[in-house]
Design an enzyme around this catalytic site. Structure first.
Site, short mmCIF file in Angstrom:
data_model
loop_
_atom_site.label_atom_id
_atom_site.label_comp_id
_atom_site.label_asym_id
_atom_site.label_seq_id
_atom_site.Cartn_x
_atom_site.Cartn_y
_atom_site.Cartn_z
N GLY A 1 4.22 4.46 -8.92
CA GLY A 1 4.97 4.77 -7.72
C GLY A 1 6.18 3.87 -7.59
O GLY A 1 6.27 2.81 -8.23
N CYS A 2 7.14 4.25 -6.74
CA CYS A 2 8.40 3.50 -6.62
C CYS A 2 8.18 2.14 -5.97
O CYS A 2 8.59 1.11 -6.51
CB CYS A 2 9.44 4.34 -5.90
SG CYS A 2 8.91 4.99 -4.30
N PHE A 3 7.56 2.11 -4.78
CA PHE A 3 7.27 0.83 -4.15
C PHE A 3 6.38 -0.02 -5.08
O PHE A 3 6.58 -1.23 -5.21
CB PHE A 3 6.53 1.03 -2.82
CG PHE A 3 7.43 1.15 -1.62
CD1 PHE A 3 8.45 0.25 -1.39
CD2 PHE A 3 7.23 2.16 -0.69
CE1 PHE A 3 9.26 0.34 -0.26
CE2 PHE A 3 8.03 2.27 0.44
CZ PHE A 3 9.05 1.36 0.65
#
Length: 327
Positions: A136-138
């Protein structure tokens, strides 16, 4: 080597748009099909105007089960259902950009074993993998801030994270918190201490520091900009600034895209690139790590292509030599 035949499932969102932009310029990739039931028969530039003049390919509602690489750009929880309903060749390598296979409990599905695709953590496993669960990005920004500490077994107190993402992190479909009049000149938090990326962040920390059991208090924020993640991560640390910088420089000495800055950093340094830039500081017994990425590239599509490059023995940076805009 011959060009890799690429299939993309779910081709109309922001993540797919970035993936297409990168792949049409990748010297070893050839787009075979882009699957979208809502846009079938229409040119790709209907959904992605920046692609005008770059490709004449049309969206399709048919798949080629023999492609070399299949990218899944579906909403979270939908990749598993798609693979359940559609068969692909045993030689087709799958890279899922959703969250269906990121946790160890979910990594095996219909004979496919998914490797967690964070190159700075699992490079050798990715090289040998047939299926990838893209982070995921975070999770990417926060893990890259934490991994050197976990590797040194020094996460011994609670970790505090405050991270802000641009509006593209919420996807292409308009919502109450993404339309311009709400987002502009505004700032807000959401899913405080309960964000879905905490599972993979803790999993990776524990992979390096088996005794890790400290809470990670994560406050995600919505920023009034389009793209990028600005994350600050801090926890107790017994060493000096030189000790901390040495930990990070040593851990990332062979990383293709993660770099340590000696000076304070700003978001525009990473937007439109596959870089993660980190800045480390130590004050009053705390280590503070600032971590910056582009949520759509390093946090999604660029990292997926990085994984593809590793899986097929290509140079890691192939198709990803992108420059940021500093002004």
């Amino acid at each position: 080597m011959k060009k890799l035949k690429i299939g993309i499932i779910g081709g109309s969102g922001y993540t797919a748009g970035e993936l297409l932009r990168l792949l049409v310029n990748h010297p070893n990739a050839e787009l075979d099909f882009v699957f979208s039931t809502t846009n079938a028969g229409k040119p790709l530039d209907v959904a992605h105007p920046d692609l005008i003049g770059d490709t004449t390919l049309l969206f399709t509602d048919k798949i080629n089960p023999e492609v070399d690489v299949l990218f899944l750009c579906l909403g979270h929880g939908r990749s598993r259902a798609f693979l359940e309903a559609n068969e692909f060749s045993a030689s087709t390598k799958v890279i899922d950009l959703g969250n269906d296979f990121r946790l160890l409990a979910d990594k095996e599905f219909k004979g496919r074993d998914f490797v967690y695709g964070l190159p700075e953590l699992n490079k050798q496993a990715i090289i040998n993998a047939k299926n990838i669960a893209n982070p995921g990005c975070f999770a990417t920004a926060i893990q890259l801030a934490l991994l050197p500490l976990a590797n040194a077994n020094v996460i011994n107190e609670a970790v505090h994270v405050n991270a802000t993402t641009g509006s593209t992190g919420a996807g292409v479909s308009p919502s109450a918190t993404t339309h311009f009049s709400w987002r502009d000149n505004n700032f807000s938090s959401y899913k405080v201490f309960s964000h879905q990326h905490l599972g993979e962040i803790n999993q990776s920390a524990k992979q390096l520091q088996s005794t890790h059991n400290q809470p990670i208090f994560f406050i995600p924020n919505r920023g009034n900009f389009s793209r990028g993640i600005y994350a600050t991560v801090y926890t107790k640390f017994d060493g000096t600034l030189d000790d901390a910088v040495e930990l990070y420089q040593e851990f990332y000495k062979d990383a293709a895209f993660t770099v340590i800055s000696k000076t304070p950093i700003a978001l525009k340094q990473v937007v439109n690139t596959n870089k993660c830039i980190l800045h480390v500081d130590v004050k009053d017994g705390m280590v503070l790590v600032t971590s910056l990425i582009d949520n759509l590239i390093k946090g999604a599509s660029g990292q997926a292509i990085h994984n593809m490059n590793l899986m097929f023995g290509l140079d890691e940076k192939t198709g990803l030599n992108l420059k940021s805009s500093a002004f």
